[in-house]
Design a protein around this motif. Sequence first.
Motif, PDB file in Angstrom:
ATOM      1  N   THR A 200       0.816  -1.224   0.000  1.00  0.00           N
ATOM      2  CA  THR A 200       0.000   0.000   0.000  1.00  0.00           C
ATOM      3  C   THR A 200       0.844   1.266   0.000  1.00  0.00           C
ATOM      4  O   THR A 200       0.293   2.361  -0.062  1.00  0.00           O
ATOM      5  N   ASN A 201       2.162   1.131   0.106  1.00  0.00           N
ATOM      6  CA  ASN A 201       3.042   2.313   0.167  1.00  0.00           C
ATOM      7  C   ASN A 201       3.978   2.405  -1.030  1.00  0.00           C
ATOM      8  O   ASN A 201       5.041   3.009  -0.967  1.00  0.00           O
ATOM      9  N   GLY A 202       3.589   1.811  -2.151  1.00  0.00           N
ATOM     10  CA  GLY A 202       4.299   2.021  -3.403  1.00  0.00           C
ATOM     11  C   GLY A 202       5.529   1.153  -3.594  1.00  0.00           C
ATOM     12  O   GLY A 202       5.779   0.188  -2.863  1.00  0.00           O
ATOM     13  N   VAL A 283      13.614  -9.780 -14.028  1.00  0.00           N
ATOM     14  CA  VAL A 283      13.167 -10.182 -12.697  1.00  0.00           C
ATOM     15  C   VAL A 283      11.662 -10.389 -12.775  1.00  0.00           C
ATOM     16  O   VAL A 283      10.921  -9.451 -13.102  1.00  0.00           O
ATOM     17  N   THR A 284      11.196 -11.592 -12.518  1.00  0.00           N
ATOM     18  CA  THR A 284       9.775 -11.914 -12.627  1.00  0.00           C
ATOM     19  C   THR A 284       9.227 -12.365 -11.277  1.00  0.00           C
ATOM     20  O   THR A 284       9.973 -12.514 -10.304  1.00  0.00           O
ATOM     21  N   GLY A 285       7.916 -12.571 -11.231  1.00  0.00           N
ATOM     22  CA  GLY A 285       7.290 -13.061 -10.009  1.00  0.00           C
ATOM     23  C   GLY A 285       7.242 -12.036  -8.898  1.00  0.00           C
ATOM     24  O   GLY A 285       7.164 -12.397  -7.713  1.00  0.00           O
ATOM     25  N   LEU A 286       7.253 -10.746  -9.259  1.00  0.00           N
ATOM     26  CA  LEU A 286       7.281  -9.688  -8.248  1.00  0.00           C
ATOM     27  C   LEU A 286       5.875  -9.262  -7.837  1.00  0.00           C
ATOM     28  O   LEU A 286       4.947  -9.249  -8.648  1.00  0.00           O
ATOM     29  N   ARG A 287       5.738  -8.883  -6.580  1.00  0.00           N
ATOM     30  CA  ARG A 287       4.525  -8.258  -6.062  1.00  0.00           C
ATOM     31  C   ARG A 287       4.893  -6.836  -5.625  1.00  0.00           C
ATOM     32  O   ARG A 287       5.646  -6.656  -4.679  1.00  0.00           O
ATOM     33  N   PHE A 288       4.382  -5.863  -6.331  1.00  0.00           N
ATOM     34  CA  PHE A 288       4.647  -4.464  -5.988  1.00  0.00           C
ATOM     35  C   PHE A 288       3.538  -3.873  -5.129  1.00  0.00           C
ATOM     36  O   PHE A 288       3.806  -3.108  -4.202  1.00  0.00           O
ATOM     37  N   VAL A 289       2.277  -4.177  -5.458  1.00  0.00           N
ATOM     38  CA  VAL A 289       1.143  -3.502  -4.812  1.00  0.00           C
ATOM     39  C   VAL A 289       0.034  -4.500  -4.486  1.00  0.00           C
ATOM     40  O   VAL A 289      -0.097  -5.553  -5.115  1.00  0.00           O
ATOM     41  N   SER A 290      -0.768  -4.138  -3.488  1.00  0.00           N
ATOM     42  CA  SER A 290      -1.997  -4.868  -3.187  1.00  0.00           C
ATOM     43  C   SER A 290      -3.199  -3.941  -3.303  1.00  0.00           C
ATOM     44  O   SER A 290      -4.308  -4.320  -2.931  1.00  0.00           O
ATOM     45  N   ASN A 291      -2.962  -2.728  -3.803  1.00  0.00           N
ATOM     46  CA  ASN A 291      -4.037  -1.764  -4.010  1.00  0.00           C
ATOM     47  C   ASN A 291      -4.064  -1.364  -5.485  1.00  0.00           C
ATOM     48  O   ASN A 291      -3.639  -2.121  -6.335  1.00  0.00           O
ATOM     49  N   GLY A 292      -4.550  -0.185  -5.781  1.00  0.00           N
ATOM     50  CA  GLY A 292      -4.649   0.241  -7.167  1.00  0.00           C
ATOM     51  C   GLY A 292      -3.493   1.065  -7.675  1.00  0.00           C
ATOM     52  O   GLY A 292      -3.570   1.631  -8.779  1.00  0.00           O
TER      53      GLY A 292
END
Length: 340
Positions: A200-202, A283-292
């Motif tokens: 949630t913080n970018g 680099v794959t399989g990354l999670r950057f955000v859980s929001n919009g």
Amino acid sequence: MSTGSEDRMRRAVLTALAAALLTGVSACAATPASPGPAPSAASPGFAAGLGAGPPPGASPATPPASPSGPVPAAGDGETVRVADFERAAAGTAYGEGEWRGDDWPALWELGMSTRATVDAAVAHSGGQSLRVRYPAGKFGPEESGAQAPFTLEPRREYYVSQWVRFGAGFSFGTTSFAGKVGLGLAGGDSCSGGQACDGTNGFSSRLIWGRDGTAAIYYYSMGHAGQYGDAADLVAGGTRVRWRSDRWVNVVQRLRVNTVAGGQATADGEIEVWVDGVRAALVTGLRFVSNGDQVDRAYFSSFAGGGDATFAPRTDSVIFYDDLEVSTGWPGTAAARSPA
């Protein structure tokens, strides 16, 4: 080939040293993002960054103006921002007002008006480039290099391209060796600076130098190992990439934000880097955000360090930048892309 245990150990070492790049540990060009063993805490190499907002002394931005010249078409897709540094006279300080004149609206700037100038000594195209200074004995964004986050329309994916040439005799540090290079990408609250990225913080992704000019991509995503961000070495054609002082080097970065389903982050985010048209990291399989949040800024962030004077250059040093471009497809000012 290394054994499984040796491979896990190398990953842990690379993550632990990513913030400072104190050694030349090599990574594969295609760097998986799956979690490995918990590493020891990284040294505070890149404590200064986006997450804390404008650093002390940063100049606030003013409303953007219309672009002063034509914008070239991207190779495929749309060019959003481009800067060739030909408009202003040689010797002009390239502060926020000059960037705004090129239609690069900044949220704030630090060091641009004092350490970034138009230079006619070398250029990738035309007759001028941007010269950024890294004074001897100085480190951190307040006293070294220049920074400015430029706003973009939020999108899931952007490309940034830049031509980079390190000045002759560039000093990569004193006894520690690390620094940020040029233009990167970020979004939301731009998680960085030793923050925990919770979705949630970018996020942020920037190029860096290490010992002897080794090049890497340094990024903050959800669940990064250790206190500081992760890094992937740039390896093109089987050779570790090093920043050059004898010629211009083109670097293109693509960042694609992960999808979110039911408030949960899907691990399908990506970072891809090309050097002179050759893929140097994926680099794959990354999670950057859980929001919009999406990519919403191109961030010029370049300074020596590092969190202490051991990262400061031994001598006054400079880097030249030219033909910066942000686009939605392969940039038109970039080197021709080699087949994957």
